[in-house]
Design an enzyme around this catalytic site. Structure first.
Site, short mmCIF file in Angstrom:
data_model
loop_
_atom_site.label_atom_id
_atom_site.label_comp_id
_atom_site.label_asym_id
_atom_site.label_seq_id
_atom_site.Cartn_x
_atom_site.Cartn_y
_atom_site.Cartn_z
N ARG A 23 -0.82 -1.45 -6.55
CA ARG A 23 -1.09 -2.69 -5.81
C ARG A 23 -2.01 -3.61 -6.61
O ARG A 23 -1.77 -4.81 -6.71
CB ARG A 23 -1.70 -2.32 -4.46
CG ARG A 23 -2.00 -3.45 -3.53
CD ARG A 23 -2.39 -2.85 -2.17
NE ARG A 23 -3.06 -3.80 -1.32
CZ ARG A 23 -2.46 -4.70 -0.55
NH1 ARG A 23 -1.15 -4.78 -0.55
NH2 ARG A 23 -3.16 -5.51 0.22
N HIS A 76 -3.30 3.29 -5.43
CA HIS A 76 -3.75 1.92 -5.16
C HIS A 76 -3.72 1.06 -6.42
O HIS A 76 -3.69 -0.17 -6.34
CB HIS A 76 -5.13 1.94 -4.52
CG HIS A 76 -5.38 0.79 -3.62
ND1 HIS A 76 -4.63 0.51 -2.51
CD2 HIS A 76 -6.30 -0.20 -3.69
CE1 HIS A 76 -5.07 -0.58 -1.93
NE2 HIS A 76 -6.09 -1.04 -2.63
N ARG A 104 0.84 -1.18 0.00
CA ARG A 104 0.00 0.00 0.00
C ARG A 104 0.89 1.24 0.00
O ARG A 104 2.00 1.21 0.51
CB ARG A 104 -0.90 0.02 1.23
CG ARG A 104 -1.97 -1.04 1.21
CD ARG A 104 -2.79 -1.01 2.51
NE ARG A 104 -3.76 -2.09 2.51
CZ ARG A 104 -3.50 -3.32 2.96
NH1 ARG A 104 -2.31 -3.61 3.46
NH2 ARG A 104 -4.44 -4.25 2.92
N LYS A 134 -2.12 -0.68 7.75
CA LYS A 134 -3.57 -0.90 7.77
C LYS A 134 -3.96 -2.10 8.63
O LYS A 134 -4.92 -2.03 9.40
CB LYS A 134 -4.11 -1.09 6.36
CG LYS A 134 -5.61 -1.27 6.30
CD LYS A 134 -6.13 -1.37 4.89
CE LYS A 134 -7.63 -1.55 4.88
NZ LYS A 134 -8.16 -1.60 3.53
N HIS A 169 -7.28 -11.40 1.71
CA HIS A 169 -8.72 -11.48 1.46
C HIS A 169 -9.25 -12.82 1.97
O HIS A 169 -8.56 -13.82 1.97
CB HIS A 169 -9.01 -11.37 -0.04
CG HIS A 169 -8.74 -10.02 -0.60
ND1 HIS A 169 -8.53 -9.80 -1.94
CD2 HIS A 169 -8.63 -8.80 -0.02
CE1 HIS A 169 -8.32 -8.51 -2.15
NE2 HIS A 169 -8.37 -7.88 -1.01
N TYR A 186 -11.76 -7.13 -6.35
CA TYR A 186 -10.69 -6.18 -6.05
C TYR A 186 -9.83 -5.92 -7.28
O TYR A 186 -9.46 -4.78 -7.58
CB TYR A 186 -9.84 -6.74 -4.91
CG TYR A 186 -8.69 -5.87 -4.47
CD1 TYR A 186 -8.90 -4.76 -3.66
CD2 TYR A 186 -7.38 -6.18 -4.84
CE1 TYR A 186 -7.85 -3.98 -3.23
CE2 TYR A 186 -6.32 -5.40 -4.42
CZ TYR A 186 -6.56 -4.30 -3.62
OH TYR A 186 -5.51 -3.52 -3.19
#
Length: 192
Positions: free
Chosen positions: A143, A140, A42, A72, A166, A175
């Site tokens: 990623r 993002h 990230r 995160k 996930h 995603y």
């Protein structure tokens, strides 16, 4: 405003990656993009990296892996630095001659604080505007692009789920925008 997308087209990805090497040379910006694309970290984790995280000053060499505590999730993550990432870091290291405790991605005038997210966004967005047709590119996207191209090259879904932390492949599909790609392929195959 749409959802952040990966860069899907390989020619656009190449142009995007090389924008700060060829079109508007800036080794810091090039390294930021290359490291983001090749580590799937990230942007907050990338910006918090210090040279001591990637470079062994005692032995004057780059580490093969970097150990990071993800901001995160708080989880530890051991990420491989591939040859492309190391080459970009080496070029930037040679230009900067940094001290051990310095952040990797800083303003050119101040090496004591990392770039902020807004500055990183402008770096990524500028390259995207000049090299891709996709409007929804952000930090993002680096990623997501990693995972999208790993999937296209046959990486098992379970590994991608693990990298992204996930709980299901369905979440990973959404995603990375894979579900839409699979639906599009049906339309492209039909010629009624």
């Amino acid at each position: 405003m749409g959802t952040t997308q990966p860069i899907r087209k390989e020619d656009e990805l190449y142009s995007f990656r090389m924008y700060y090497a060829d079109e508007k040379p800036n080794v810091r910006n090039y390294t930021l993009i290359v490291l983001g694309l090749n580590t799937a970290l990230r942007i907050g984790d990338l910006l918090s990296l210090k040279w001591s995280s990637v470079y062994n000053f005692q032995f004057q060499s780059f580490y093969d892996h970097i150990l990071i505590h993800e901001q995160k999730t708080g989880k530890r993550n051991n990420v491989l630095l591939n040859a492309t990432a190391k080459d970009a870091l080496q070029a930037y290291f040679n230009e900067r001659s940094p001290e051990e405790g310095e952040y990797i991605f800083t303003k050119t005038t101040c090496h004591e604080k990392p770039l902020n997210r807004s500055q990183a966004y402008r770096i990524v967005k500028t390259a995207a505007v000049h090299t891709t047709q996709e409007d929804c590119i952000s930090c993002h996207s680096l990623r997501k692009t990693f995972g999208y191209h790993a999937w296209k090259q046959g990486t098992p879904p379970a590994l991608l789920m693990d990298i992204y932390n996930h709980s299901s492949y369905r979440i990973t599909q959404h995603y990375l925008g894979i579900s839409q790609d699979e639906r599009d392929e049906i339309y492209l195959k039909l010629d009624l």
